[in-house]
Motif scaffolding. Sequence first.
Motif, PDB file in Angstrom:
ATOM      1  N   ARG A 124       0.806  -1.214   0.000  1.00 52.28           N
ATOM      2  CA  ARG A 124       0.000   0.000   0.000  1.00 52.28           C
ATOM      3  C   ARG A 124       0.842   1.268   0.000  1.00 52.28           C
ATOM      4  O   ARG A 124       0.531   2.233  -0.701  1.00 52.28           O
ATOM      5  CB  ARG A 124      -0.919   0.003   1.220  1.00 52.28           C
ATOM      6  CG  ARG A 124      -1.845   1.214   1.278  1.00 52.28           C
ATOM      7  CD  ARG A 124      -2.970   0.994   2.247  1.00 52.28           C
ATOM      8  NE  ARG A 124      -3.990   2.030   2.147  1.00 52.28           N
ATOM      9  CZ  ARG A 124      -5.152   1.987   2.754  1.00 52.28           C
ATOM     10  NH1 ARG A 124      -5.452   0.942   3.499  1.00 52.28           N
ATOM     11  NH2 ARG A 124      -6.025   2.965   2.627  1.00 52.28           N
ATOM     12  N   TYR A 125       1.905   1.292   0.810  1.00 48.66           N
ATOM     13  CA  TYR A 125       2.658   2.528   1.010  1.00 48.66           C
ATOM     14  C   TYR A 125       3.938   2.609   0.173  1.00 48.66           C
ATOM     15  O   TYR A 125       4.497   3.691   0.028  1.00 48.66           O
ATOM     16  CB  TYR A 125       3.014   2.684   2.486  1.00 48.66           C
ATOM     17  CG  TYR A 125       1.806   2.723   3.399  1.00 48.66           C
ATOM     18  CD1 TYR A 125       0.774   3.623   3.168  1.00 48.66           C
ATOM     19  CD2 TYR A 125       1.696   1.853   4.468  1.00 48.66           C
ATOM     20  CE1 TYR A 125      -0.344   3.656   3.992  1.00 48.66           C
ATOM     21  CE2 TYR A 125       0.588   1.887   5.304  1.00 48.66           C
ATOM     22  CZ  TYR A 125      -0.427   2.776   5.063  1.00 48.66           C
ATOM     23  OH  TYR A 125      -1.526   2.803   5.880  1.00 48.66           O
ATOM     24  N   TYR A 126       4.391   1.481  -0.370  1.00 49.68           N
ATOM     25  CA  TYR A 126       5.621   1.466  -1.156  1.00 49.68           C
ATOM     26  C   TYR A 126       5.382   0.722  -2.480  1.00 49.68           C
ATOM     27  O   TYR A 126       6.032  -0.282  -2.771  1.00 49.68           O
ATOM     28  CB  TYR A 126       6.757   0.790  -0.369  1.00 49.68           C
ATOM     29  CG  TYR A 126       7.147   1.532   0.881  1.00 49.68           C
ATOM     30  CD1 TYR A 126       8.246   2.388   0.896  1.00 49.68           C
ATOM     31  CD2 TYR A 126       6.413   1.408   2.053  1.00 49.68           C
ATOM     32  CE1 TYR A 126       8.594   3.087   2.044  1.00 49.68           C
ATOM     33  CE2 TYR A 126       6.754   2.102   3.206  1.00 49.68           C
ATOM     34  CZ  TYR A 126       7.840   2.938   3.195  1.00 49.68           C
ATOM     35  OH  TYR A 126       8.193   3.630   4.325  1.00 49.68           O
ATOM     36  N   PRO A 127       4.426   1.201  -3.282  1.00 42.98           N
ATOM     37  CA  PRO A 127       4.058   0.468  -4.508  1.00 42.98           C
ATOM     38  C   PRO A 127       5.186   0.363  -5.525  1.00 42.98           C
ATOM     39  O   PRO A 127       5.280  -0.650  -6.229  1.00 42.98           O
ATOM     40  CB  PRO A 127       2.884   1.274  -5.058  1.00 42.98           C
ATOM     41  CG  PRO A 127       3.050   2.650  -4.471  1.00 42.98           C
ATOM     42  CD  PRO A 127       3.626   2.427  -3.104  1.00 42.98           C
ATOM     43  N   GLN A 128       6.039   1.383  -5.625  1.00 43.63           N
ATOM     44  CA  GLN A 128       7.134   1.309  -6.593  1.00 43.63           C
ATOM     45  C   GLN A 128       8.142   0.237  -6.197  1.00 43.63           C
ATOM     46  O   GLN A 128       8.564  -0.581  -7.034  1.00 43.63           O
ATOM     47  CB  GLN A 128       7.839   2.662  -6.716  1.00 43.63           C
ATOM     48  CG  GLN A 128       7.046   3.710  -7.474  1.00 43.63           C
ATOM     49  CD  GLN A 128       7.820   5.003  -7.623  1.00 43.63           C
ATOM     50  OE1 GLN A 128       8.434   5.496  -6.678  1.00 43.63           O
ATOM     51  NE2 GLN A 128       7.803   5.561  -8.815  1.00 43.63           N
ATOM     52  N   GLU A 129       8.528   0.238  -4.923  1.00 40.55           N
ATOM     53  CA  GLU A 129       9.472  -0.770  -4.448  1.00 40.55           C
ATOM     54  C   GLU A 129       8.881  -2.170  -4.573  1.00 40.55           C
ATOM     55  O   GLU A 129       9.575  -3.126  -4.950  1.00 40.55           O
ATOM     56  CB  GLU A 129       9.874  -0.496  -2.999  1.00 40.55           C
ATOM     57  CG  GLU A 129      10.773   0.711  -2.812  1.00 40.55           C
ATOM     58  CD  GLU A 129      10.016   2.030  -2.749  1.00 40.55           C
ATOM     59  OE1 GLU A 129       8.790   2.021  -3.009  1.00 40.55           O
ATOM     60  OE2 GLU A 129      10.644   3.053  -2.431  1.00 40.55           O
ATOM     61  N   TYR A 130       7.591  -2.277  -4.268  1.00 38.68           N
ATOM     62  CA  TYR A 130       6.935  -3.588  -4.382  1.00 38.68           C
ATOM     63  C   TYR A 130       6.865  -4.037  -5.839  1.00 38.68           C
ATOM     64  O   TYR A 130       7.065  -5.214  -6.146  1.00 38.68           O
ATOM     65  CB  TYR A 130       5.528  -3.527  -3.789  1.00 38.68           C
ATOM     66  CG  TYR A 130       4.764  -4.829  -3.910  1.00 38.68           C
ATOM     67  CD1 TYR A 130       5.194  -5.972  -3.229  1.00 38.68           C
ATOM     68  CD2 TYR A 130       3.629  -4.914  -4.722  1.00 38.68           C
ATOM     69  CE1 TYR A 130       4.501  -7.164  -3.350  1.00 38.68           C
ATOM     70  CE2 TYR A 130       2.932  -6.103  -4.838  1.00 38.68           C
ATOM     71  CZ  TYR A 130       3.370  -7.229  -4.152  1.00 38.68           C
ATOM     72  OH  TYR A 130       2.684  -8.418  -4.283  1.00 38.68           O
ATOM     73  N   GLY A 131       6.609  -3.086  -6.740  1.00 40.37           N
ATOM     74  CA  GLY A 131       6.585  -3.421  -8.160  1.00 40.37           C
ATOM     75  C   GLY A 131       7.921  -3.960  -8.639  1.00 40.37           C
ATOM     76  O   GLY A 131       7.978  -4.932  -9.409  1.00 40.37           O
ATOM     77  N   VAL A 132       9.012  -3.330  -8.191  1.00 42.81           N
ATOM     78  CA  VAL A 132      10.344  -3.831  -8.527  1.00 42.81           C
ATOM     79  C   VAL A 132      10.541  -5.219  -7.922  1.00 42.81           C
ATOM     80  O   VAL A 132      11.116  -6.118  -8.548  1.00 42.81           O
ATOM     81  CB  VAL A 132      11.440  -2.869  -8.038  1.00 42.81           C
ATOM     82  CG1 VAL A 132      12.830  -3.479  -8.245  1.00 42.81           C
ATOM     83  CG2 VAL A 132      11.344  -1.537  -8.759  1.00 42.81           C
ATOM     84  N   GLY A 133      10.033  -5.401  -6.697  1.00 40.40           N
ATOM     85  CA  GLY A 133      10.144  -6.707  -6.047  1.00 40.40           C
ATOM     86  C   GLY A 133       9.459  -7.799  -6.836  1.00 40.40           C
ATOM     87  O   GLY A 133       9.974  -8.917  -6.952  1.00 40.40           O
ATOM     88  N   LEU A 134       8.296  -7.493  -7.409  1.00 41.90           N
ATOM     89  CA  LEU A 134       7.585  -8.475  -8.231  1.00 41.90           C
ATOM     90  C   LEU A 134       8.400  -8.862  -9.460  1.00 41.90           C
ATOM     91  O   LEU A 134       8.520 -10.054  -9.799  1.00 41.90           O
ATOM     92  CB  LEU A 134       6.230  -7.913  -8.664  1.00 41.90           C
ATOM     93  CG  LEU A 134       5.147  -7.798  -7.590  1.00 41.90           C
ATOM     94  CD1 LEU A 134       3.929  -7.071  -8.155  1.00 41.90           C
ATOM     95  CD2 LEU A 134       4.745  -9.181  -7.081  1.00 41.90           C
ATOM     96  N   LEU A 135       8.953  -7.851 -10.137  1.00 39.74           N
ATOM     97  CA  LEU A 135       9.764  -8.126 -11.326  1.00 39.74           C
ATOM     98  C   LEU A 135      11.030  -8.897 -10.950  1.00 39.74           C
ATOM     99  O   LEU A 135      11.441  -9.823 -11.661  1.00 39.74           O
ATOM    100  CB  LEU A 135      10.133  -6.811 -12.021  1.00 39.74           C
ATOM    101  CG  LEU A 135       8.971  -6.015 -12.627  1.00 39.74           C
ATOM    102  CD1 LEU A 135       9.462  -4.661 -13.141  1.00 39.74           C
ATOM    103  CD2 LEU A 135       8.329  -6.797 -13.770  1.00 39.74           C
ATOM    104  N   ALA A 136      11.637  -8.517  -9.819  1.00 37.44           N
ATOM    105  CA  ALA A 136      12.856  -9.189  -9.375  1.00 37.44           C
ATOM    106  C   ALA A 136      12.576 -10.650  -9.030  1.00 37.44           C
ATOM    107  O   ALA A 136      13.365 -11.548  -9.374  1.00 37.44           O
ATOM    108  CB  ALA A 136      13.443  -8.463  -8.169  1.00 37.44           C
ATOM    109  N   ARG A 137      11.475 -10.888  -8.354  1.00 32.45           N
ATOM    110  CA  ARG A 137      11.093 -12.266  -8.004  1.00 32.45           C
ATOM    111  C   ARG A 137      10.940 -13.111  -9.259  1.00 32.45           C
ATOM    112  O   ARG A 137      11.417 -14.258  -9.323  1.00 32.45           O
ATOM    113  CB  ARG A 137       9.789 -12.256  -7.213  1.00 32.45           C
ATOM    114  CG  ARG A 137       9.176 -13.631  -6.978  1.00 32.45           C
ATOM    115  CD  ARG A 137       7.911 -13.520  -6.148  1.00 32.45           C
ATOM    116  NE  ARG A 137       7.233 -14.811  -6.049  1.00 32.45           N
ATOM    117  CZ  ARG A 137       6.202 -15.179  -6.808  1.00 32.45           C
ATOM    118  NH1 ARG A 137       5.717 -14.337  -7.730  1.00 32.45           N
ATOM    119  NH2 ARG A 137       5.641 -16.365  -6.665  1.00 32.45           N
ATOM    120  N   ALA A 138      10.308 -12.554 -10.280  1.00 35.60           N
ATOM    121  CA  ALA A 138      10.122 -13.287 -11.538  1.00 35.60           C
ATOM    122  C   ALA A 138      11.468 -13.582 -12.192  1.00 35.60           C
ATOM    123  O   ALA A 138      11.689 -14.684 -12.725  1.00 35.60           O
ATOM    124  CB  ALA A 138       9.233 -12.483 -12.482  1.00 35.60           C
TER     125      ALA A 138
END
Length: 278
Positions: A124-138
């Motif tokens: 909720r509060y860190y959507p950009q960092e989380y978005g990078v995390g999703l791509l990194a996980r993939a």
Amino acid sequence: MITIKKSLNNSMLLVDNDQREMILFGKGIGFGAKPGANIDLAQVEKVFLPLSDLKSRHFLSLTDTIPAAFFDISHDILTLARSQCGDRLNSVLLFTLAEHLHFAVERSRSGQLIHNKLSWEVKRYYPQEYGVGLLARAQVNNKFDVELPEDEAVNIAFHLINASSQDDDSSAHQQVELVNRIAEIVRYKLGKAIDTQSVNYMRFITHLRYFAERVLAGKIALSETEDFYQELMRHRPDAMTVAWVIRDYVQDKYQLTLPKDELTWLSIHISRLMDGVA
């Protein structure tokens, strides 16, 4: 003159720069490198600070135990993160992320799962960092043929949050918890639904992120803006009252006294949220 001391792996070199040890990163830079030879700076993508303290020596030791592939993919993630989250990320992320991903892959292969209790807050509060995390996980799943749990995207986001701090010792978990707590205080005091997709709310959360970083680092500015503060007191006492609740919370939990500058800016953001409340 920069001379090679040791090839750490295909992508990293330990070098001597005027009697100071440093680590250089560059894809393929360590392949065939010989001690004593000069380094071609055209191959260097990243230079890391002199290895002059225990923490730096620990990072150096990681190159002996963690396969080079984890440093390579961490470098790619760091490059992606800087393009998405800005250039505040410090270079230590290459080492901390490589270490984390190495253990994450090992845990996945052995069937161990670790859940992150702050997943909702990070999303909720860190959507950009989380978005990078999703791509990194993939990327990690594809490169190492594993299936990391969904929470690994959150864990990677935590590394990005830590790496964006001016204080290397700050805790990303504490920062996320503080942002969430203050946001909860404001939501409760306003007493009505807030449009969490609005520009004003997004700006408020961005302000809270930097505010939380300053609080946790104990680097609250001591300047006072009396005129602006008094102006808000006269025209937006409702917003200032909410800011005072935040002031009292920070004082009680962190033993920090918020100056009028901090209260002024909190009040400005809170007043904008009040004006947009349904």
